[in-house]
Design a protein around this motif. Structure first.
Motif, PDB file in Angstrom:
ATOM      1  N   THR A  44       0.818  -1.211   0.000  1.00 38.92           N
ATOM      2  CA  THR A  44       0.000   0.000   0.000  1.00 38.92           C
ATOM      3  C   THR A  44       0.850   1.259   0.000  1.00 38.92           C
ATOM      4  N   GLY A  45       2.145   1.093   0.267  1.00 41.46           N
ATOM      5  CA  GLY A  45       3.044   2.261   0.277  1.00 41.46           C
ATOM      6  C   GLY A  45       3.258   2.831   1.665  1.00 41.46           C
ATOM      7  N   LYS A  46       2.490   2.365   2.644  1.00 41.04           N
ATOM      8  CA  LYS A  46       2.640   2.874   4.008  1.00 41.04           C
ATOM      9  C   LYS A  46       3.776   2.138   4.726  1.00 41.04           C
ATOM     10  N   ARG A  47       4.430   2.848   5.608  1.00 44.07           N
ATOM     11  CA  ARG A  47       5.420   2.226   6.469  1.00 44.07           C
ATOM     12  C   ARG A  47       4.695   1.674   7.683  1.00 44.07           C
ATOM     13  N   MET A  48       4.886   0.405   8.002  1.00 42.37           N
ATOM     14  CA  MET A  48       4.176  -0.229   9.100  1.00 42.37           C
ATOM     15  C   MET A  48       5.154  -0.872  10.066  1.00 42.37           C
ATOM     16  N   GLN A  58       2.019  -3.069  14.285  1.00 40.67           N
ATOM     17  CA  GLN A  58       0.853  -2.807  13.434  1.00 40.67           C
ATOM     18  C   GLN A  58       0.531  -4.020  12.550  1.00 40.67           C
ATOM     19  N   ASN A 107       9.448   7.277  13.821  1.00 32.05           N
ATOM     20  CA  ASN A 107       8.568   7.103  12.655  1.00 32.05           C
ATOM     21  C   ASN A 107       9.024   5.935  11.780  1.00 32.05           C
ATOM     22  N   SER A 166       8.913  -1.139   5.116  1.00 30.05           N
ATOM     23  CA  SER A 166       8.338  -0.713   3.837  1.00 30.05           C
ATOM     24  C   SER A 166       9.009  -1.496   2.725  1.00 30.05           C
ATOM     25  N   HIS A 176      10.658   0.777  -3.564  1.00 26.72           N
ATOM     26  CA  HIS A 176       9.668   1.309  -4.511  1.00 26.72           C
ATOM     27  C   HIS A 176       9.606   0.482  -5.794  1.00 26.72           C
ATOM     28  N   ASN A 236      -4.931   0.080  -0.877  1.00 21.06           N
ATOM     29  CA  ASN A 236      -5.048   1.324  -0.117  1.00 21.06           C
ATOM     30  C   ASN A 236      -6.429   1.942  -0.339  1.00 21.06           C
ATOM     31  N   GLN A 237      -6.754   2.946   0.491  1.00 15.46           N
ATOM     32  CA  GLN A 237      -8.104   3.499   0.489  1.00 15.46           C
ATOM     33  C   GLN A 237      -8.441   4.158  -0.842  1.00 15.46           C
TER      34      GLN A 237
END
Length: 321
Positions: A16-20, A24, A57, A61, A64, A111-112
């Protein structure tokens, strides 16, 4: 869920591209955080470029470039897969439960923004097919597995003109969905030739414990269509059919699966087809009957006579009520 499913789920989440963070991921998948660490290590060991950033933070991930790999689908590919799933479900696809699970997983790990896009494009997209007999599902699953594994089956088959089912030993070569019905293309040991069988006429099916080798380069699709369509490579075995009529009626007729393949020449109010004699005697009159006076058969004469016979029998049938 299995280890493989959880590892794939981690990939979808990171895609999704988010760092988790590991916490999480563990909460999302409802697994232990130490299990997440093991799966991350296994993915890295297999060559997946997972980046680990420390700090407030930080988190995991994907590199890319890896998110563009063929393993992942872009939003239009996801939309197309969900649309295709609608067709498969309405056709009585025998693994619909698994299919629905795959679609749910596809939606869950996107992703949303992509999910909103997909939902907009599937709203109002529907497929309507004739009702499917749910009892066929187990038969179709068994046949599909037999085709893949090369397993000979013993079946009880009820032909339309027989009062009782007959035993047949078959080697299933393929499954075909055609005009609302499923067919199995198989070598029939009784007739010693390849034949097609309607799945909804199979009363029972059981494995024999015998294995078979599927013929090299055999195409169930080609075999099935060759039994339906006229062989244009042998024009001497085909009969010319000349039909005139309203343009809209001829347009519709030329889109029919049989007439569309048999079309030789077409003008606004005239169509020329070439079809084998057996089809003309068996199928063609019944395909032409609904067009009524919108069309006129010019030739051959015996087709016109056949139409008279069919309509006369229909009149007598209703007069007897």
């Amino acid at each position: 869920m299995t280890k493989a499913v959880n590892m794939l789920s981690i990939l979808w989440l990171l895609n999704t591209g988010k760092r988790m963070t590991a916490k999480q991921l563990a909460e999302e998948l409802e697994i232990n955080i130490r299990t997440v660490y093991r799966y991350i290590d296994a993915l890295c060991a297999s060559g997946v470029p997972i980046i680990s950033d420390a700090g407030h933070n930080g988190g995991y991930s994907l590199l890319h470039e890896f998110t563009k790999a063929p393993l992942f689908f872009d939003v239009d590919e996801q939309k197309a897969l969900i649309h295709a799933a609608s067709f498969a479900s309405e056709a009585g696809y025998p693994f619909s439960e698994v299919l629905n699970g795959a679609v749910a997983k596809l939606k869950k790990y996107t992703n949303q923004e992509q999910l909103d896009y997909i939902n907009r494009h599937i709203t109002g997209f529907d497929v309507i097919q004739p009702p499917v007999n749910s009892e066929l599902e187990s038969l179709l699953q068994e046949i599909e597995e037999s085709v893949a594994e090369g397993l000979t089956q013993l079946m009880e088959y009820q032909k339309g003109n027989e009062s009782t089912p007959q035993p047949r030993s078959i080697d299933p070569y393929g499954l075909i969905y055609w005009k609302g019905n499923w067919y199995v293309i198989a070598y029939c040991h009784l007739r010693r030739e390849i034949r097609s069988f309607r799945v909804n006429r199979i009363v029972s099916l059981s494995r024999t414990g015998i294995e078979f080798d599927r013929p090299t380069d055999f195409s169930a699709r080609s075999f099935f269509l060759n039994g339906l369509l006229p062989d244009l490579d042998q024009p001497e075995h085909l009969i010319s059919i000349q039909i005139e009529g309203h343009a809209h009626a001829l347009d519709d007729l030329c889109q029919h699966w049989l007439f569309g393949h048999a079309l030789i020449r077409r003008s606004e109010n005239h169509a020329h087809f070439r079809i084998d004699e057996q089809s003309i005697n068996s199928y063609v009159p019944y395909y032409l009957l609904p067009y009524g006076r919108a069309i006129k058969i010019l030739e051959p004469l015996f087709l016109k006579e056949k139409m008279v016979t069919v309509t006369s029998e229909l009149v007598k049938h209703y007069q007897n009520f």
